[in-house]
Design a protein around this motif. Structure first.
Motif, short mmCIF file in Angstrom:
data_model
loop_
_atom_site.label_atom_id
_atom_site.label_comp_id
_atom_site.label_asym_id
_atom_site.label_seq_id
_atom_site.Cartn_x
_atom_site.Cartn_y
_atom_site.Cartn_z
N ASP A 130 0.89 -1.04 -0.01
CA ASP A 130 -0.28 0.20 0.26
C ASP A 130 0.87 1.08 0.17
OD1 ASP A 130 -1.74 2.19 0.31
OD2 ASP A 130 -2.33 1.57 2.34
N PRO A 131 1.36 1.81 -0.95
CA PRO A 131 1.97 2.72 -1.52
C PRO A 131 1.46 3.74 -0.82
CG PRO A 131 0.85 2.67 -3.27
CD PRO A 131 0.75 1.40 -2.29
N SER A 132 -0.02 4.13 -0.80
CA SER A 132 -0.33 5.19 0.66
C SER A 132 -0.14 4.98 2.10
CB SER A 132 -1.96 5.13 0.25
OG SER A 132 -2.71 4.10 0.96
N LEU A 133 -0.11 4.21 2.62
CA LEU A 133 0.23 3.50 3.96
C LEU A 133 -1.31 3.46 4.67
CD1 LEU A 133 3.25 4.46 2.48
CD2 LEU A 133 3.60 4.56 4.95
N MET A 134 -1.64 4.65 4.38
CA MET A 134 -3.30 4.91 4.71
C MET A 134 -4.15 3.54 5.09
SD MET A 134 -3.80 8.10 4.94
CE MET A 134 -2.81 9.68 4.76
N ARG A 135 -4.44 2.75 4.15
CA ARG A 135 -5.38 1.69 4.22
C ARG A 135 -5.84 1.00 5.74
NH1 ARG A 135 -4.23 2.07 -0.74
NH2 ARG A 135 -6.20 1.61 -2.45
N ASP B 259 7.92 13.28 6.75
CA ASP B 259 8.77 11.95 7.86
C ASP B 259 8.22 10.62 5.67
OD1 ASP B 259 8.86 12.44 10.13
OD2 ASP B 259 6.71 12.82 10.26
N ILE B 260 6.97 10.50 5.78
CA ILE B 260 7.06 9.69 4.26
C ILE B 260 8.59 10.06 2.99
CG2 ILE B 260 6.20 9.18 2.10
CD1 ILE B 260 4.79 7.83 4.30
N GLU B 261 9.04 11.54 3.10
CA GLU B 261 9.55 11.86 2.59
C GLU B 261 11.10 11.30 2.62
OE1 GLU B 261 11.42 16.00 0.31
OE2 GLU B 261 9.51 15.68 1.27
N GLN B 262 11.19 11.07 4.29
CA GLN B 262 12.55 10.21 5.09
C GLN B 262 12.82 9.61 5.17
OE1 GLN B 262 12.55 13.39 8.40
NE2 GLN B 262 13.37 14.70 7.67
N ASP B 263 11.52 8.85 5.08
CA ASP B 263 11.44 6.80 5.11
C ASP B 263 12.23 6.46 4.57
OD1 ASP B 263 10.36 4.10 5.04
OD2 ASP B 263 8.50 4.44 6.38
N THR C 45 6.02 11.23 -4.18
CA THR C 45 5.91 10.40 -5.51
C THR C 45 5.08 9.93 -5.05
OG1 THR C 45 7.43 11.98 -6.60
CG2 THR C 45 5.42 11.08 -7.79
N SER C 46 4.91 8.50 -4.87
CA SER C 46 4.11 7.57 -4.70
C SER C 46 2.91 7.37 -3.86
CB SER C 46 4.62 6.01 -4.68
OG SER C 46 5.72 5.93 -5.83
N PHE C 47 3.05 8.56 -2.96
CA PHE C 47 2.46 8.07 -2.05
C PHE C 47 1.30 9.35 -2.06
CE2 PHE C 47 1.18 11.46 1.69
CZ PHE C 47 1.42 10.50 2.54
N GLU C 48 1.90 10.75 -2.58
CA GLU C 48 0.62 11.81 -3.31
C GLU C 48 0.13 11.32 -4.23
OE1 GLU C 48 0.04 14.69 -1.67
OE2 GLU C 48 1.89 14.97 -0.90
N ALA C 49 0.47 10.48 -5.10
CA ALA C 49 -0.49 9.57 -6.80
C ALA C 49 -1.12 8.96 -6.01
CB ALA C 49 0.47 9.54 -7.52
#
Length: 574
Positions: A179-184, A512-516, A523-527
């Motif tokens: 899950d590239p959104s990390l949200m689910r 923190d996503i950017e530094q993970d 990019t993938s996270f936002e998309a």
């Protein structure tokens, strides 16, 4: 008898028991020397490796890990925000967990002890406060096999029965596998929790021996504390229903002998007795054998029907690819003190439809071919219930799963078939056929479209989804179920509301996503949140449109039904 075994093949659901064998001084913990002896014994033990899958190329363990990268971000307590006044699962808190292992090879130990009952001692620090010594392990199955970013399980009370972290004794730090959104994993239980008991969930940052390992979903354990919070008692019996394509864990009646049920239901309550298993068997028998006209009176004696209706509506609307509808597994059962059963969602990283990472290019198959639009298993084609369509070059193998020999595969037969195909193609390096399952370059592409699973899916599939069938057999329950499906689609899949939920975490974790170290920037996270393809936004909009336009909510006008039900007729359930 071989190391860790309790029978000819070892326990079905139990980690390999090695702790007691190597705890020489019987102090309840494995020190470094004892763990080293256990590691040596495990290295000589025959068990499936989880560090390399044939055909996948370089093993994930061959890459440079963050703790070995001198350029990786280092953090101390002074570098992070503290949330001392916030709860462990408050959605607007981003706690940072500092885990300190005495030895530098902690990762190797956790990998080697995965699948055993051994934990590695470490010191846990949060919000500038040292909690104490805890037990740490790597957790997960598929989420362990593939990702470089491992999920953690932390036993706060491993070495001190009274030790707690903000009132809790267990941490599940999940890696958002696939899950590239990390949200689910965080988003779904927060929605579900507004309608029925569900695990609490938020995000945390994890730092191990000073090295930042990124963001994790912090998901509440379904244990005695969970039942106390939601049903007012720590008593009762809990079962976990792990992934099982046989469908036996879907509350199917397998006869009166309790032994077959132990193959599909993982007991999580150590004090349970055979009589508790017999109550589970009785529930399955009632679902199977009770005449329709008696269900409304009989079933509430065994099952919290109101909760179950919400459970099924949520599972269906939010397209859980690892849930009751899709597998007949991946949920928890809780039998309370009154012998009434409750169902609880868990393992929610495959809700909200497929992601681009999961599907793979060409995953839905070519038009007219198996799995493609108009083809077997594809939208508009035979067996279309959001099912998995068969691959184009494996028709002969379908016969193995066609149990009644009628040339058609049921939902559960299709899923069992495709699980086998997935395993075979994983071993071949994930190659898919153009227009077939997974498409060219796809590993887990799906023939049917999960977005188009109808509201009344499985309503006639008594042999594989008895819970759905019996709930829908009572008109009052059926109407309530449809009302709730419509309500969830209208409100919770509306991007104005859903996007607002997501925005809270999006703002909280973006930096923190950017530094993970395990992600490739934002990019993938936002998309994956609101991009134009297979994002949470597009999936929610597509699913909402499909459900609200479905014929289940727009029956034809007749003498018995003088007007068509409109979307606006749905009212919140009190």
């Amino acid at each position: 008898m071989a190391l860790g075994q309790t029978g000819p093949d070892g326990p079905r659901f139990q980690d390999v028991p090695i702790h007691d064998q190597f705890d020489a001084d019987k102090n309840g913990r494995l020190d470094r020397e004892e763990r080293q002896l256990a590691r040596e014994a495990l290295s000589n033990m025959e068990r499936p490796t989880r560090r390399h899958r044939p055909g996948m190329g370089e093993t994930i363990e061959d890459s440079v890990r963050p703790q070995d990268n001198p350029d990786q971000i280092k953090l101390t307590n002074d570098d992070v925000l503290h949330f001392k006044d916030k709860g462990l699962y408050d959605i607007d808190a981003l706690h940072t967990l500092f885990i300190e292992f005495p030895e530098a090879d902690w990762h190797d130990e956790l990998v080697e002890f995965h699948g055993t009952d051994a934990e590695v001692p470490a010191t846990l620090i949060i919000d500038g406060e040292t909690i104490g010594e805890v037990g740490v392990s790597y957790r997960g199955n598929t989420s362990f096999d593939f990702p470089e970013k491992k999920s953690f399980g932390i036993s706060i009370d491993a070495y001190d029965d009274d030790l707690r972290l903000k009132g809790y004794k267990t941490l599940n730090l999940l890696n958002a596998n696939g899950d590239p959104s990390l949200m689910r994993e965080v988003l779904f239980p927060n929605i579900a929790g507004e309608y029925l008991p569900a695990p609490k969930a938020n995000f945390v940052k994890v730092v191990v021996n000073g090295t930042y390992l990124g963001l994790y979903g912090n998901i509440q354990q379904i244990n005695k504390e969970f039942t106390q919070e939601n049903w007012g008692s720590k008593k009762g019996v809990r079962w976990k229903v792990p992934p099982d394509f046989s469908g036996d864990g879907a509350l199917r009646y397998l006869g009166d002998d309790i032994e077959p049920y132990k193959d599909s239901y993982e007991l999580k309550t150590g004090s349970a007795e055979d009589s508790d298993w017999e109550k589970l068997v009785e529930l399955c028998r009632v679902l199977k054998q009770t005449p329709d006209e008696q269900l409304e009176e009989v079933l509430p004696k065994y099952l919290d029907v109101d909760e179950v209706i919400w459970f099924l509506a949520l599972d269906n609307v939010f397209m859980d690819s690892d849930g009751y509808y899709s597998r007949g597994s991946d949920y928890y059962l809780y039998k309370d003190e009154d012998d009434v059963f409750h169902l609880v969602h868990y393992d929610n990283n495959e809700t909200f439809g497929d992601t681009g990472r999961r599907r793979g290019r060409g995953g839905r198959g070519g038009r007219g071919g198996p799995g493609g639009p108009g083809g077997p298993g594809g939208p508009g084609g035979p067996m279309d219930q959001g099912s998995f369509g068969p691959p184009s070059n494996e028709q002969e193998m379908i016969k193995e799963f066609d149990t009644n020999g009628d040339g058609q595969l049921s939902e559960i037969e299709l899923r069992a078939f495709h699980e086998k195909m997935r395993q075979q193609r994983d071993e071949m390096g994930g190659r898919g056929d153009r227009g077939g399952r997974g498409g060219r370059g796809g590993r887990r592409g799906r023939g049917g479209d999960v977005m188009t699973q109808p509201p009344l899916a499985f309503e006639n599939e008594m042999d594989i989804r008895p819970l759905v069938v019996r709930i829908l057999a009572v008109k009052q329950w059926r109407d309530l179920y449809l009302e709730r499906v419509k309500l969830l689609a209208m409100e919770e899949l509306d991007w104005e509301k859903l996007g607002g939920r997501i925005a809270v975490w999006r703002t909280l974790i973006a930096e923190d996503i950017e530094q993970d170290p395990f992600l490739n920037g934002r990019t993938s996270f936002e998309a994956s949140l609101d991009g134009p393809n297979q994002s949470l936004k597009t999936n929610a909009e597509q699913r909402r449109k499909f459900l609200l336009e479905h014929e289940s909510f727009h029956p034809a006008i007749s003498d018995d039904n003088p007007k068509t039900i409109e979307v606006e007729d749905a009212l919140p359930v009190q």
